[in-house]
Design an enzyme around this catalytic site. Structure first.
Site, PDB file in Angstrom:
ATOM      1  N   HIS A   1     -10.123  -4.035  -4.157  1.00 57.53           N
ATOM      2  CA  HIS A   1      -8.849  -4.315  -3.656  1.00 57.53           C
ATOM      3  C   HIS A   1      -9.114  -4.929  -2.199  1.00 57.53           C
ATOM      4  O   HIS A   1     -10.113  -4.319  -1.551  1.00 57.53           O
ATOM      5  CB  HIS A   1      -7.830  -3.170  -3.718  1.00 57.53           C
ATOM      6  CG  HIS A   1      -8.336  -1.791  -3.225  1.00 57.53           C
ATOM      7  ND1 HIS A   1      -9.260  -1.224  -3.924  1.00 57.53           N
ATOM      8  CD2 HIS A   1      -7.961  -1.216  -2.098  1.00 57.53           C
ATOM      9  CE1 HIS A   1      -9.862  -0.142  -2.909  1.00 57.53           C
ATOM     10  NE2 HIS A   1      -9.005   0.065  -2.073  1.00 57.53           N
TER      11      HIS A   1
ATOM     12  N   HIS B   1      -7.391  -5.487   1.442  1.00 63.45           N
ATOM     13  CA  HIS B   1      -6.308  -5.185   2.337  1.00 63.45           C
ATOM     14  C   HIS B   1      -5.972  -6.313   3.036  1.00 63.45           C
ATOM     15  O   HIS B   1      -6.725  -7.172   3.792  1.00 63.45           O
ATOM     16  CB  HIS B   1      -6.673  -3.923   3.192  1.00 63.45           C
ATOM     17  CG  HIS B   1      -7.269  -2.628   2.506  1.00 63.45           C
ATOM     18  ND1 HIS B   1      -6.218  -1.533   2.568  1.00 63.45           N
ATOM     19  CD2 HIS B   1      -8.359  -2.390   1.812  1.00 63.45           C
ATOM     20  CE1 HIS B   1      -6.936  -0.537   2.050  1.00 63.45           C
ATOM     21  NE2 HIS B   1      -8.266  -0.935   1.475  1.00 63.45           N
TER      22      HIS B   1
ATOM     23  N   ASN C   1       0.830  -1.040   0.039  1.00 65.31           N
ATOM     24  CA  ASN C   1      -0.117  -0.025   0.043  1.00 65.31           C
ATOM     25  C   ASN C   1       0.980   1.344   0.049  1.00 65.31           C
ATOM     26  O   ASN C   1       1.922   1.552   0.778  1.00 65.31           O
ATOM     27  CB  ASN C   1      -0.914   0.032   1.265  1.00 65.31           C
ATOM     28  CG  ASN C   1      -2.138   0.915   0.969  1.00 65.31           C
ATOM     29  OD1 ASN C   1      -1.910   2.177   0.454  1.00 65.31           O
ATOM     30  ND2 ASN C   1      -3.138   0.532   1.465  1.00 65.31           N
TER      31      ASN C   1
ATOM     32  N   GLY D   1     -16.777   3.728   1.988  1.00 67.98           N
ATOM     33  CA  GLY D   1     -15.626   4.540   2.326  1.00 67.98           C
ATOM     34  C   GLY D   1     -14.489   4.111   1.320  1.00 67.98           C
ATOM     35  O   GLY D   1     -13.372   4.648   1.614  1.00 67.98           O
TER      36      GLY D   1
ATOM     37  N   GLN E   1     -13.335  -2.256   1.008  1.00 71.24           N
ATOM     38  CA  GLN E   1     -14.510  -1.682   1.020  1.00 71.24           C
ATOM     39  C   GLN E   1     -15.264  -1.565  -0.399  1.00 71.24           C
ATOM     40  O   GLN E   1     -14.404  -1.281  -1.369  1.00 71.24           O
ATOM     41  CB  GLN E   1     -14.145   0.020   1.148  1.00 71.24           C
ATOM     42  CG  GLN E   1     -13.475   0.319   2.656  1.00 71.24           C
ATOM     43  CD  GLN E   1     -11.964   0.171   2.608  1.00 71.24           C
ATOM     44  OE1 GLN E   1     -11.287  -0.526   2.097  1.00 71.24           O
ATOM     45  NE2 GLN E   1     -11.448   1.120   3.414  1.00 71.24           N
TER      46      GLN E   1
END
Ligand SMILES: [Zn+2]
Length: 154
Positions: free
Chosen positions: A100, A102, A30, A93, A87
């Site tokens: 994607h 996380h 990230n 958000g 999300q």
């Protein structure tokens, strides 16, 4: 949708972050990690939702998560703990309209261990406020070694 708001469809813009790939997924560090090792698994094809993945892509995504996570946790001494977060949809958000996932390594001493809600609050705004903008190159290099990934020469 402009290229600027969807870097995941523009391999050039993410190539310095990629440290592993499968047939259908890019695995990248990230750009604005909330903790060290903060990783994204991103389908190579533009999809917005898990349900837009083909059967093969969905299997590949789960395999990628299962392959990457234990190695990532070992690399960051993460005490067998992690958050798996996505999300999805306009009210989630999300910052980028391209699916994607996380993977966030967690350990006893990380800055969020006392107050889990803060991590999600930060997740929501980190793209906007460029929170915790660590220099990520050494982390990407470290993970590329672990995953034996060689970026394709251009
Ligand atoms: Zn895209």
């Amino acid at each position: 949708m402009s290229k600027k708001s969807d870097p995941f469809c523009d391999k050039k813009s993410i190539e310095t972050q990629i440290y592993y790939e499968t047939k259908y997924m890019n695995v990248l560090y990230n750009l604005y990690p909330v903790v060290k090792g903060h990783t994204l698994i991103v389908p190579k094809r533009h999809v917005r939702d898990l349900n837009e993945l083909s059967e093969k892509e969905a299997v590949d995504l789960i395999k990628a998560i299962r392959y990457v996570t234990p190695k990532l946790l070992r690399a960051y001494n993460a005490d067998s703990s992690y958050n798996l977060v996505a999300q999805v949809g306009p009210y989630s958000g999300r910052s980028i309209e391209h699916l994607h996932i996380h993977i966030i390594p967690r350990n006893k001493y990380d800055m969020y261990s006392d107050y889990n809600d803060r991590l999600y609050a930060d997740l929501r705004k980190f793209e906007l406020e460029k929170l915790a903008k660590h220099k990520i190159e050494p982390e990407v290099e470290k993970l590329r070694k672990i995953f034996k990934y060689k970026p394709s020469a251009k």
